[in-house]
Write an enzyme that holds these catalytic residues in place. Sequence first.
Site, PDB file in Angstrom:
ATOM      1  CG  HIS A  54      26.367 -26.301  59.094  1.00 44.26           C
ATOM      2  ND1 HIS A  54      26.178 -25.797  58.242  1.00 44.26           N
ATOM      3  CD2 HIS A  54      27.346 -27.083  58.740  1.00 44.26           C
ATOM      4  CE1 HIS A  54      26.318 -25.505  57.561  1.00 44.26           C
ATOM      5  NE2 HIS A  54      28.362 -25.900  57.495  1.00 44.26           N
ATOM      6  CD  GLU A 101      28.296 -25.079  53.842  1.00 43.32           C
ATOM      7  OE1 GLU A 101      28.801 -24.849  55.642  1.00 43.32           O
ATOM      8  OE2 GLU A 101      27.522 -25.949  53.554  1.00 43.32           O
ATOM      9  CB  ALA A 118      33.369 -32.509  57.849  1.00 36.63           C
ATOM     10  CG  MET A 119      27.109 -34.010  55.332  1.00 37.13           C
ATOM     11  SD  MET A 119      27.008 -32.228  54.406  1.00 37.13           S
ATOM     12  CE  MET A 119      25.017 -32.419  55.014  1.00 37.13           C
ATOM     13  CD  GLU A 120      25.872 -28.982  56.684  1.00 37.51           C
ATOM     14  OE1 GLU A 120      24.861 -28.613  55.632  1.00 37.51           O
ATOM     15  OE2 GLU A 120      26.697 -30.264  56.350  1.00 37.51           O
ATOM     16  CG  ASN A 121      25.452 -36.321  57.468  1.00 41.06           C
ATOM     17  OD1 ASN A 121      24.288 -35.678  56.349  1.00 41.06           O
ATOM     18  ND2 ASN A 121      26.000 -36.318  57.825  1.00 41.06           N
ATOM     19  CG  HIS A 127      31.967 -25.404  59.634  1.00 43.16           C
ATOM     20  ND1 HIS A 127      32.147 -23.852  59.097  1.00 43.16           N
ATOM     21  CD2 HIS A 127      30.935 -26.225  59.063  1.00 43.16           C
ATOM     22  CE1 HIS A 127      31.749 -24.068  57.765  1.00 43.16           C
ATOM     23  NE2 HIS A 127      30.683 -25.141  57.920  1.00 43.16           N
ATOM     24  CD  GLU A 128      30.130 -29.660  58.847  1.00 44.58           C
ATOM     25  OE1 GLU A 128      28.947 -29.348  59.132  1.00 44.58           O
ATOM     26  OE2 GLU A 128      31.446 -29.891  57.994  1.00 44.58           O
ATOM     27  CD  GLU A 161      24.722 -29.258  52.112  1.00 42.51           C
ATOM     28  OE1 GLU A 161      24.331 -27.786  52.113  1.00 42.51           O
ATOM     29  OE2 GLU A 161      26.655 -29.739  52.965  1.00 42.51           O
TER      30      GLU A 161
END
Length: 881
Positions: free
Chosen positions: A341, A360, A302-305, A337-338, A166
């Site tokens: 998502h 977001e 962090a990233m919501e893969n 949060h993640e 992303e």
Amino acid sequence: MRRTLVTAVALALTTACAAANAAPAAPDAPMARSQTTTQLPRNVLPTHYDVSITPNAGDLTLAGTATIALQVTQSTPGITLNALDMTFTSATLTPADGKGRALTPKIAVDNAAQTATFTFDRPLAPGAYRLALEYTGKIGTQANGLFAIDYDTKDGRKRALFTQFENSDARRMIPSWDEPAHKATFTLTATVPTGQMAVSNMPATSTKDLGNGTTRVEFAPSPKMSTYLLFLSVGDFERATTQAEGVEIGVVTQRGSLDQARFALDSSADVLREYNQYFGTKYPLPKLDNVASPGASQFFSAMENWGAIFTFEHTLLLDPSISTQSDKQRVFAVAAHEIAHQWFGDLVTMSWWDDLWLNEGFATWMASRTTQKLHPEWNTQLEAVGSRESAMALDAVASTHPVVQHVETVEQASQAFDSITYEKGSAVIRMLEGYVGGDAWREGVRRYMKKHAYANTVSDDLWREIQAAAGKPVLDIAHDFTLQPGIPMLRVAAGACEGGKTTLTLAQDEFTRDRPGKAPLRWRVPVIAKSAGGEPVRTVVEGGHARLDVPGCGPVIVNAGQTGYYRTLYAPAQFAGVREGFAKLEAIDQLGVMNDVWALGMAGLQSPSDYLDLVTATPRDADPQIWGDIAGTLRALDAYYRGDAARQAKFRAFAVAQLAPVFARVGWDAKPDEADPVKVLRTDLIEALGALGDRMVVEEARHRYAAGELPGELRRSVLAVIARHADAETWERLHAAAKAEKTPLVKDELYMLLSSTQDAALAQRALDLALTDEPGATNSAGMIRTVAGLHPDLAFDFAVAHREQIDTKVDSTSRSRYYPRLANNSLDPAMAGKVHAYAQAYVAPGSRRASENAIANIKYRVGVKKDRLPAIDAWLTGWGG
């Protein structure tokens, strides 16, 4: 740095100018797009990717094959998709039914446009095809595409691989239609060193030792999803699991760190259960991992893969030697949060980056709500005020943008990840939930999830479902707060209390920090008002004016409960009543009033000393978060006195006199059964009093450091005081500790501490150190940013002078934002010109928002120092001590 197309930039500039001056959206106004934005032709659509990746971590290269099932919808001479830093060795197109001959196209790669085009000797007829590609690519050292992280362990230095796609970096690993609306399914195969673990979105279905030191791992097909959510990691990992409602929840860490992820694992299971209930749609994948990585990014934590969340260790692991209560709360909030998502963003995805806030803003709001519900002992509901303030700081200047923004280029999409998207989006949701009611809001969200699962949406798709569920006119208010920028301001006057009721007169204006006299935009503003101990009264301010009868004769708080996204400016007589009754207000309203008064005072709309009046009116035993916020604001005010020792000393005497008695109540060491917010306040006060130069705190910190008395809960705060006041000998001692440290979390922290000294010569040494290989590839940019906290001019000048070196140490998604933000705390009027010159030289014309924000902030700070500090000085002269 990414290049952009001239036509796209011109269109973006035109749209931005129009949006900044737009009138409020008319009722039932459609979204300002007739179709989803795209940078690729729409005549070819992918449906499935079979991808095989063989990364070579040693030489930072990758070899890949991709067979893409696609649908040609219109006759076309060629196929254009996204690819970056790739070399294609073969390409073949065959009809999906196997009939007809294979076609070998000509291949043209355009790295500037980030595309590859495959041209055929005759036009392709509409139909289904399979495009088979062989290619090679690069592995980076910053968090873009497939990247490598080197980290120290007790067994030596190791390297792990992770992906970060992303917003637009899947194209660095997979030739693809790398846009959110191009959803497809994926089957991923990775050939990795034998003995290492490979993790992706789905569970592995087969693992085969190839006998040459490598193992081939094939993962189950993914659900239909956007390219930016695909994930792969490879390394010397460990994995722990638990179960929640039929889903395998996992955490993955470097070997030896698994115990530090136990809280994140347990929290993820709790959050998943809560979200299954809230959304009314079960989490649809068989597993949900959270994968920890050493290092850092200037772009994200962090990233919501989907099914494989990526989180840097500093935001996932709890090391008892350094972690605090604040860290624990952050781990939970980020995980919440993640995981939010996985529904808002992954299951239902915005059609284009214009509506990024749907991902977001909602995840930010959902995490806040869920943290408060599952951990009421943390009392985090007050944090909603601080989150709102973060958005308002950006939303009050001319360079702001609407929540729903117009995005044309990759760079603009990267810049969309800001406080307007996250915190204003969250604040608008909180306000609208308060307006329609929690049950109606949840029902609307559930309808939205069911209707748009595995698809793409725009904001109005959500608003329609909320409005239908609520039976109230949500769309108009939502448009006012998301399709135009800025902050409403309500001017409040009250008449005499008669018959047990106080009549309020409300006039809607607009709050701005840099445009006095600006003609205000108009909003329909939901308002909740109440007097102390009275029942709340609700209304919507329409047409700029309203009258409201509020039960009770005490001081009336407008925006009671602080759910509204607006500033409240009380007439002097009303503010006097609020100040006198301040101690009786609910904690969240105390915090909201203080933040409004601070912002209004710094903008010249009321006396800046009114904030100091509220500080002195705050009881010593007020909610710990109130005093934590006061400590932060007093530190911020202290920074305006930088370079003026005599005036600063006078202000610090006041600030320390307010905070020291509170700290005396809290003490250095935790007490049995102490409330969690008190633990957080302790560290806030140690760092604030240390920054304000309080002799007793500095001396005690030095004593504890010398004696080695650094329990995990205090270690970071004590070292922060030590580093800030370090002399050369102390700095070298910290430096030696950093070089010797083998635990990545602790090592990274020590290098940031080396960069937080107030001594300019030592700060310069930290900058020089950041350009070496010693701190690690992902620490250098953070060190320079940390120096900028106390030495913004020094850090910015240094970074621009060494731009080519520093560019290699900043993830490409961050570069256009990274340099201007170094200058944010400057008080030098000339710095605005330097930032402008940097942007003119190095940032595409349509991607200069971060530079414009920095320039606005510098000018604001210069104005505060010149125009507001004299009133503070005068108040301090009359302060009795």
